[in-house]
Design a protein around this motif. Structure first.
Motif, mmCIF file in Angstrom:
data_model
loop_
_atom_site.group_PDB
_atom_site.id
_atom_site.type_symbol
_atom_site.label_atom_id
_atom_site.label_comp_id
_atom_site.label_asym_id
_atom_site.label_seq_id
_atom_site.Cartn_x
_atom_site.Cartn_y
_atom_site.Cartn_z
ATOM 1 N N TRP A 309 0.862 -1.197 0.000
ATOM 2 C CA TRP A 309 0.000 0.000 0.000
ATOM 3 C C TRP A 309 0.884 1.228 0.000
ATOM 4 C CZ3 TRP A 309 -2.247 2.937 4.579
ATOM 5 C CH2 TRP A 309 -3.171 3.897 4.144
ATOM 6 N N THR A 310 0.762 2.068 -1.013
ATOM 7 C CA THR A 310 1.577 3.275 -1.150
ATOM 8 C C THR A 310 0.816 4.531 -0.739
ATOM 9 O OG1 THR A 310 0.901 3.561 -3.464
ATOM 10 C CG2 THR A 310 2.881 2.241 -3.031
ATOM 11 N N GLY A 311 -0.404 4.374 -0.237
ATOM 12 C CA GLY A 311 -1.235 5.534 0.055
ATOM 13 C C GLY A 311 -0.679 6.444 1.128
ATOM 14 N N MET A 312 0.094 5.910 2.064
ATOM 15 C CA MET A 312 0.612 6.740 3.152
ATOM 16 C C MET A 312 1.984 7.325 2.828
ATOM 17 S SD MET A 312 0.809 5.823 7.231
ATOM 18 C CE MET A 312 -0.989 5.693 7.304
ATOM 19 N N LEU A 313 2.626 6.847 1.796
ATOM 20 C CA LEU A 313 3.993 7.271 1.479
ATOM 21 C C LEU A 313 4.125 8.784 1.286
ATOM 22 C CD1 LEU A 313 6.790 6.031 1.040
ATOM 23 C CD2 LEU A 313 6.268 5.888 -1.402
ATOM 24 N N PRO A 314 3.227 9.458 0.548
ATOM 25 C CA PRO A 314 3.403 10.906 0.355
ATOM 26 C C PRO A 314 3.236 11.723 1.630
ATOM 27 C CG PRO A 314 1.874 9.976 -1.250
ATOM 28 C CD PRO A 314 2.071 8.948 -0.204
ATOM 29 N N TRP A 315 2.686 11.112 2.694
ATOM 30 C CA TRP A 315 2.403 11.873 3.913
ATOM 31 C C TRP A 315 3.579 11.903 4.876
ATOM 32 C CZ3 TRP A 315 -1.774 14.785 3.808
ATOM 33 C CH2 TRP A 315 -2.784 14.459 2.896
ATOM 34 N N ALA A 316 4.727 11.425 4.446
ATOM 35 C CA ALA A 316 5.911 11.467 5.310
ATOM 36 C C ALA A 316 6.274 12.909 5.664
ATOM 37 C CB ALA A 316 7.083 10.768 4.625
ATOM 38 N N GLY A 317 6.169 13.818 4.691
ATOM 39 C CA GLY A 317 6.497 15.217 4.943
ATOM 40 C C GLY A 317 5.589 15.865 5.970
ATOM 41 N N PRO A 318 4.252 15.805 5.815
ATOM 42 C CA PRO A 318 3.379 16.364 6.841
ATOM 43 C C PRO A 318 3.567 15.742 8.221
ATOM 44 C CG PRO A 318 2.155 16.063 4.805
ATOM 45 C CD PRO A 318 3.506 15.456 4.589
ATOM 46 N N ILE A 319 3.790 14.423 8.281
ATOM 47 C CA ILE A 319 4.028 13.783 9.580
ATOM 48 C C ILE A 319 5.310 14.333 10.206
ATOM 49 C CG2 ILE A 319 4.518 11.588 10.737
ATOM 50 C CD1 ILE A 319 2.818 10.219 8.611
ATOM 51 N N PHE A 320 6.331 14.541 9.396
ATOM 52 C CA PHE A 320 7.581 15.129 9.893
ATOM 53 C C PHE A 320 7.349 16.523 10.459
ATOM 54 C CE2 PHE A 320 10.856 18.180 8.289
ATOM 55 C CZ PHE A 320 11.766 18.008 9.324
ATOM 56 N N VAL A 321 6.540 17.345 9.791
ATOM 57 C CA VAL A 321 6.281 18.705 10.269
ATOM 58 C C VAL A 321 5.582 18.674 11.622
ATOM 59 C CG1 VAL A 321 5.046 20.844 9.787
ATOM 60 C CG2 VAL A 321 6.211 19.651 7.937
ATOM 61 N N VAL A 322 4.564 17.832 11.755
ATOM 62 C CA VAL A 322 3.836 17.742 13.025
ATOM 63 C C VAL A 322 4.764 17.279 14.145
ATOM 64 C CG1 VAL A 322 1.969 16.557 14.226
ATOM 65 C CG2 VAL A 322 1.625 17.344 11.892
#
Length: 619
Positions: A309-322
């Protein structure tokens, strides 16, 4: 032995006299949570004994990595206190180890390890007898593993390479634990622990106690001796390693001798910006925090690739910011008494300079990670850009705002001891601040996410607008607070005590001044509120919208379709309600001044007021 017993007595005395206010509230809350977990472990020993090694592996990981979030762990007695006594390293380590067994965490762990005794009683008298030394050795092993891990991390944080390495390791392991369900599903187990994991857990040191008890029940004495002997040998080796690390802890790290470029700022805000950028690149604790946030965000988003599942891969950046915002939330507290430089420089825009520096440190990394990973998966570009813009502005605004309104007194950087993670004495408060900022930062992106879900690319403009507003407004509030309460904040950081509120005044009360029952309720709200709000609410809603087949542990996705959205909305509202309750309970209403139970003004001259009474007496 006299020295060791003296250290135990010192630990008991310190704990007895410090169990008040905020510390007591967090200890009580932690004890309640620990009792629940210990009861669950004992229930596992009764119902699913095969899972016991895996459960104890989680306890061991908690002892090792818990100090990363708890400010370096319990250091009521620090090694530096005994430097002038001339104790041998081995004797000092033994005394500190004995003192380490005094506290709530070891008692809770001992209760959890009593599951070994339950397992032994079920399998016979001999197994029950073997379980006693097994659980004691396992407890000693847990405590020593925690101490050695903290000591190693303290040494790592004395060099930039070590700080980066420690941040990468901690972020990777913590993200792995947060996504453990992915591993279970990848191994073909949709519920419970996969058999291969349960079997592998027996070979870890945390599973040796279970192996010894089961071997005693089957009269396999070579395995009993091997398991107990292995634990005893490991305890001795860990004690020796800790003693060696204690001798290294007292040494001071040497400053780099290479030249430094001078600061050539022409404005006050530029000077603050230059100073903060240098701090972000030179303070090894900040380096560790930033690296940890990046490693956690990338690892958390990459883990679902095990399922394809690649759906969460692009959200690494927002998770890093939080995560970066949460880790740097106590920004002013970690600077210590250096605030006096700002207070003695009228007109210096300290808050804006810190905001610019935070953005210049976090934003480029977040943009590179988000764009590169989104290019691999092909988006979703509108949602990603909208959320990222909102989070960057929200994080840059929340970091100084939370820091000045919820300031936690910290240790001046030049006075940090051998454990750099120990930057404050109020570990529970720091943990609570981290969770609060995680929730608040995520909420700043909610309007942009909703508009993007409904209207597509229009949400990007909303994300930029809300991010800009959060950046400007939160920064303005923080700057006003700093100018109005600067001397009080400096006194708080210098003395570690917050100024007492005026009698009858309204507003937010310090946590330590709240009644004990309110402290427990607030701690429960801020600890539990994240569960319904994020995984059971927002994340479940995202999976529902994206039509992902993954259900994992999300309750709503197991219900009939007509109940899924109402359950998701209920979970979000429940999480918001818990956080709102926690915040509301920390405020009190403004009371009218009274004299002998009757309302009256102190200086109004009205009947019943103090001034009129004094004048009457004067006549």
């Amino acid at each position: 032995m006299a020295v060791e017993l003296t250290m135990v007595s010192m630990k008991v005395a310190v704990l007895r006299h410090s169990m008040s206010g905020q510390r007591a509230g967090f200890v009580v809350m932690g004890a309640l949570v620990g009792l629940v977990l210990a009861a669950g472990t004992i229930f596992t020993a009764l119902s699913w004994p095969d899972l016991l090694p895996a459960v104890y592996a989680v306890w061991m990981l908690g002892w090792i990595f818990g100090p990363v979030f708890a400010g370096g762990g319990d250091e009521t007695l620090r090694p530096e206190y005994f430097t002038l006594l001339g104790l041998r390293p081995r004797r000092l380590a033994t005394g500190l180890l004995m003192a380490a067994f005094v506290g709530v965490a070891p008692v809770i762990s001992l209760l959890a390890l009593s599951g070994l005794a339950v397992l032994g009683v079920r399998q016979g008298v001999v197994a029950a007898l073997v379980s006693v030394p097994a659980l004691l050795l396992q407890l000693a092993m847990f405590v020593l593993l925690s101490r050695v891990a903290v000591a190693l991390l303290g040494l790592a944080l004395r060099s930039r390479v070590g700080a980066v390495g420690a941040g990468l390791t901690n972020g990777l392991i913590l993200a792995f634990l947060g996504q453990i369900w992915v591993v279970f599903m990848a191994l073909g187990q949709t519920a419970g622990v996969p058999p291969v994991v349960a079997t592998a857990a027996r070979y870890l040191p945390s599973g040796w106690g279970t192996v010894a008890v089961e071997a005693a029940a089957s009269a396999d004495w070579p395995r009993v001796v091997a398991a107990l002997g292995g634990m005893a040998l490991l305890v001795v080796l860990l004690l020796a390693a800790w003693a060696a690390l204690l001798t290294r802890r007292a040494g001071a790290s040497r400053a780099a001798t290479r030249g430094r470029r001078p600061i050539r700022a022409t404005t006050a805000s530029g000077a603050v910006l230059a100073k903060e950028l240098r701090t972000w690149s030179r303070d090894l604790v900040r380096t560790h925090q930033l690296t940890f946030a990046l490693a956690y965000g990338v690892s958390f988003a990459v883990a679902p690739l095990l399922l394809g599942w690649t759906g969460m891969l692009p959200w690494a950046g927002p998770i890093f910011v939080v995560m970066a915002a949460a880790m740097s939330a106590n920004l002013y507290g970690t600077d210590g008494t250096a605030l006096w430089l700002t207070l003695m420089t009228p007109g210096a825009s300290d808050v804006r300079g810190r905001q610019h520096a935070w953005l210049l440190t976090v934003a480029p990394v977040a943009l590179v990670v988000t764009v590169s990973l989104a290019a691999v998966t092909g988006g979703p570009w509108p949602m990603l850009l909208a959320v990222l813009l909102a989070l960057l502005g929200g994080g840059a605004g929340l970091v100084p705002l939370v820091s000045v309104y919820g300031l936690i007194p910290g240790t001046d950087p030049h006075r940090r001891g051998g454990n750099p993670l120990r930057s404050t004495e109020e570990d529970g408060a720091v943990t609570g601040m981290v969770y609060a900022v995680l929730a608040l930062a995520a909420l700043t992106a909610a309007p942009a996410a909703i508009v993007t879900g409904l209207f597509g690319w229009a949400g990007v403009a909303v994300g930029a607008l809300t991010g800009g507003l959060c950046y400007w407004w939160f920064g303005l509030l923080a700057e006003r607070r700093l100018l109005a309460k600067g001397p009080e904040l400096l006194d708080t950081m210098r003395t570690g005590r917050r100024p007492a509120p005026k009698p009858g005044a309204g507003g937010r009360l310090p946590f330590e001044e709240l009644p004990r029952h309110k402290q427990i309720i607030i701690g429960f709200c801020f600890t539990v509120g994240a569960i319904p709000l994020f995984p059971q609410g927002l994340l479940a809603g995202y999976l529902k919208v994206s039509e992902s087949p993954t259900r994992a542990w999300f309750l709503a996705l197991y219900l009939p379709p007509w109940l899924q959205w109402p359950t998701i909305v209920f979970m979000v509202l429940l999480g918001i309600a818990l956080y709102t309750t926690g915040v509301t309970l920390s405020y009190r209403r403004k009371e009218s001044p009274t004299v002998d139970g009757e309302p009256g003004g102190e200086l109004t001259g009205e009947p019943g007021g103090e001034l009129s009474g004094e004048l009457s007496g004067g006549r």
